[in-house]
Design a protein around this motif. Sequence first.
Motif, PDB file in Angstrom:
ATOM      1  N   ASP A 126     102.901  72.838  15.730  1.00 18.46           N
ATOM      2  CA  ASP A 126     101.836  71.872  14.666  1.00 18.46           C
ATOM      3  C   ASP A 126     102.793  71.189  14.213  1.00 18.46           C
ATOM      4  N   PRO A 127     102.727  70.064  14.049  1.00 15.52           N
ATOM      5  CA  PRO A 127     103.280  68.740  13.882  1.00 15.52           C
ATOM      6  C   PRO A 127     103.312  68.492  12.214  1.00 15.52           C
ATOM      7  N   ASP A 128     102.519  69.203  11.189  1.00 18.79           N
ATOM      8  CA  ASP A 128     103.172  68.965  10.078  1.00 18.79           C
ATOM      9  C   ASP A 128     103.958  69.876   9.765  1.00 18.79           C
ATOM     10  N   SER A 129     103.477  71.951   9.930  1.00 17.76           N
ATOM     11  CA  SER A 129     105.243  71.981   9.744  1.00 17.76           C
ATOM     12  C   SER A 129     106.584  72.336  10.667  1.00 17.76           C
ATOM     13  N   GLY A 130     106.167  71.839  11.854  1.00 19.03           N
ATOM     14  CA  GLY A 130     107.450  71.664  12.377  1.00 19.03           C
ATOM     15  C   GLY A 130     107.102  73.810  13.243  1.00 19.03           C
ATOM     16  N   ALA A 131     106.087  74.574  12.808  1.00 17.22           N
ATOM     17  CA  ALA A 131     106.079  75.403  13.915  1.00 17.22           C
ATOM     18  C   ALA A 131     105.529  75.189  15.148  1.00 17.22           C
ATOM     19  N   TRP A 132     106.649  76.371  15.716  1.00 16.53           N
ATOM     20  CA  TRP A 132     105.982  76.429  17.148  1.00 16.53           C
ATOM     21  C   TRP A 132     105.654  77.689  17.545  1.00 16.53           C
ATOM     22  N   ARG A 133     104.762  78.151  18.629  1.00 21.45           N
ATOM     23  CA  ARG A 133     104.438  79.225  18.889  1.00 21.45           C
ATOM     24  C   ARG A 133     104.112  79.972  20.178  1.00 21.45           C
ATOM     25  N   ARG A 134     103.928  80.942  21.130  1.00 20.17           N
ATOM     26  CA  ARG A 134     103.171  80.906  22.526  1.00 20.17           C
ATOM     27  C   ARG A 134     102.094  81.178  22.887  1.00 20.17           C
ATOM     28  N   VAL A 135     101.563  80.464  22.841  1.00 23.17           N
ATOM     29  CA  VAL A 135     100.370  81.338  22.559  1.00 23.17           C
ATOM     30  C   VAL A 135      99.233  81.525  23.819  1.00 23.17           C
ATOM     31  N   ALA A 136      99.880  81.847  25.175  1.00 19.15           N
ATOM     32  CA  ALA A 136      99.735  81.714  26.714  1.00 19.15           C
ATOM     33  C   ALA A 136     100.773  82.097  27.431  1.00 19.15           C
ATOM     34  N   ARG A 137     101.528  83.066  28.637  1.00 15.19           N
ATOM     35  CA  ARG A 137     101.936  82.977  29.112  1.00 15.19           C
ATOM     36  C   ARG A 137     101.193  82.595  30.906  1.00 15.19           C
ATOM     37  N   LEU A 138     101.253  82.338  32.337  1.00 18.32           N
ATOM     38  CA  LEU A 138     100.990  82.045  33.293  1.00 18.32           C
ATOM     39  C   LEU A 138     102.229  82.558  34.073  1.00 18.32           C
ATOM     40  N   PRO A 139     101.230  83.707  35.036  1.00 20.71           N
ATOM     41  CA  PRO A 139     101.904  84.302  36.092  1.00 20.71           C
ATOM     42  C   PRO A 139     103.564  83.609  36.544  1.00 20.71           C
ATOM     43  N   ASP A 140     104.285  84.782  36.738  1.00 22.29           N
ATOM     44  CA  ASP A 140     105.577  83.743  36.972  1.00 22.29           C
ATOM     45  C   ASP A 140     105.492  83.391  38.558  1.00 22.29           C
ATOM     46  N   GLY A 141     106.828  82.067  37.796  1.00 22.94           N
ATOM     47  CA  GLY A 141     106.036  80.895  39.637  1.00 22.94           C
ATOM     48  C   GLY A 141     104.981  79.172  39.103  1.00 22.94           C
ATOM     49  N   ALA A 142     104.343  80.089  38.347  1.00 21.48           N
ATOM     50  CA  ALA A 142     103.068  78.969  38.068  1.00 21.48           C
ATOM     51  C   ALA A 142     104.175  77.620  37.294  1.00 21.48           C
ATOM     52  N   VAL A 143     103.858  76.945  37.506  1.00 20.61           N
ATOM     53  CA  VAL A 143     103.863  75.329  37.509  1.00 20.61           C
ATOM     54  C   VAL A 143     103.321  74.741  36.533  1.00 20.61           C
ATOM     55  N   PRO A 144     103.060  75.114  35.202  1.00 17.23           N
ATOM     56  CA  PRO A 144     102.022  74.174  34.376  1.00 17.23           C
ATOM     57  C   PRO A 144     102.021  72.786  34.166  1.00 17.23           C
ATOM     58  N   ASN A 145     101.187  72.172  34.456  1.00 13.54           N
ATOM     59  CA  ASN A 145     101.245  70.550  34.878  1.00 13.54           C
ATOM     60  C   ASN A 145     100.573  69.991  33.519  1.00 13.54           C
ATOM     61  N   TYR A 146      99.396  70.105  33.898  1.00 14.93           N
ATOM     62  CA  TYR A 146      98.219  69.379  32.934  1.00 14.93           C
ATOM     63  C   TYR A 146      97.240  70.524  32.242  1.00 14.93           C
ATOM     64  N   ALA A 147      96.605  70.169  31.547  1.00  8.63           N
ATOM     65  CA  ALA A 147      95.666  70.593  30.822  1.00  8.63           C
ATOM     66  C   ALA A 147      93.672  69.956  30.076  1.00  8.63           C
ATOM     67  N   THR A 148      93.205  71.097  29.983  1.00  8.85           N
ATOM     68  CA  THR A 148      92.114  69.961  29.260  1.00  8.85           C
ATOM     69  C   THR A 148      91.013  71.867  28.804  1.00  8.85           C
ATOM     70  N   TRP A 149      90.147  70.439  27.481  1.00  6.07           N
ATOM     71  CA  TRP A 149      89.539  71.941  26.795  1.00  6.07           C
ATOM     72  C   TRP A 149      88.438  71.776  27.978  1.00  6.07           C
ATOM     73  N   GLY A 150      87.438  72.729  28.299  1.00  2.00           N
ATOM     74  CA  GLY A 150      86.721  73.046  29.107  1.00  2.00           C
ATOM     75  C   GLY A 150      85.681  73.943  28.240  1.00  2.00           C
ATOM     76  N   PRO A 151      84.766  74.451  29.122  1.00  2.00           N
ATOM     77  CA  PRO A 151      83.736  75.284  29.023  1.00  2.00           C
ATOM     78  C   PRO A 151      84.586  77.003  28.363  1.00  2.00           C
ATOM     79  N   GLY A 152      84.352  77.762  27.695  1.00  2.00           N
ATOM     80  CA  GLY A 152      85.412  79.542  27.532  1.00  2.00           C
ATOM     81  C   GLY A 152      87.069  79.321  27.300  1.00  2.00           C
ATOM     82  N   GLY A 153      87.744  78.110  27.234  1.00  2.49           N
ATOM     83  CA  GLY A 153      88.902  78.251  26.928  1.00  2.49           C
ATOM     84  C   GLY A 153      89.798  76.717  27.682  1.00  2.49           C
ATOM     85  N   LEU A 154      90.923  77.105  27.792  1.00  2.00           N
ATOM     86  CA  LEU A 154      92.018  76.106  27.731  1.00  2.00           C
ATOM     87  C   LEU A 154      92.155  76.250  29.774  1.00  2.00           C
TER      88      LEU A 154
END
Length: 362
Positions: free
Chosen positions: A138-166
């Motif tokens: 949150d750039p207003d408060s500076g608060a961080w939160r983890r919303v999800a973890r991908l399986p071990d070994g995954a390398v998250p690279n880019y993200a986009t909203w689409g139907p039903g989620g991120l």
Amino acid sequence: MRRALAALIAALSTTALVAAVPAGPAAQAAPAVPAARAAEARAKWDTRVFARMPGGHPAYVHVARSGRVYAGTYIASGSTAPSRVQEWSADGVQRRSWSVPPRFQRLDADHGIQVAAETRSGRLIVLETSTSSVLTLDPDSGAWRRVARLPDGAVPNYATWGPGGLYVSDYGDDVIWRVRPDGTVSEWLRSSALAGVLEFGTTGLRYVPGDRAFYATQQTITTGATLPTNGGLYRIPIAADGSPGTPELLWTSLPTDLPDGFGISRSGHFLIAMAGLTNRIVELDADGTEVDSFPQLPLVGENGSSIPFDTPCSATFLGTRVLVANQSAVQGDATHMAILDVEVGQEGVAPWVPRSAEFGRR
């Protein structure tokens, strides 16, 4: 990603195939530029330094709906410094920065972040590699939160909203993940089209609602139809039930291009940064035909600015320009680690951020 990319390019550099570079002449618009800059006429491909990158190794530039600009740091191998998010104004004035909290990052491992997207309320979506996490800031408060973890070994690279989620691309596996608003993670697409040489796989990812399709860049392709050092751009249609269709290869890159992040213009053109040896930006039309490339002479990255292209990793629209993250993955030259501003002469389309683009409390 930075360490692995450097290793791959170093390995390919002794066997790279040098090819001629082709030369050629109702969506939400990307955030507008300040009036002073908008009034300034610039030639196509005019390149300037937007900002230096504190902490180094930027991999993607995110232009928020607010008009502010963000990038995260990949840390040099062996460093135990936390990754940081940096903020600039639309004029390139450095503003605030935030460190990733220790509980969300392994400082004893290779680690890095990308500010990949945002929620409807303006929270930044930050992908963290050492813990395969999807974080929000949150750039207003500076608060961080983890919303999800991908399986071990995954390398998250880019993200986009689409139907039903991120939706999140995985640099090290042939999969696109879907993260539901409640944080549930599942495989949305697993395909051999997304398998890369030595795991150098899927990079940029963008959903286009008017086309009801995703577009994804692939750094290397292992299907046998091309050289294993060619990359490409795929179109992935969505069926009526929300399931993925068969990826369609729209364009094949030069050997060692390593296509990375990209922007889409109002005319449907793709501006794609090449993070490989060629150090160039490619422009494709809506059908995937290459219509232009810059600079005309590949490899050296000379672009007319004080900083050459050196592992350019993204092309994010801000008005009629694209902001390019210069990562310097191979040279490791701190003076090259910057955000570059490249005029492309056409308006960009902002990433889709639907009203449902939020994460609930788990």
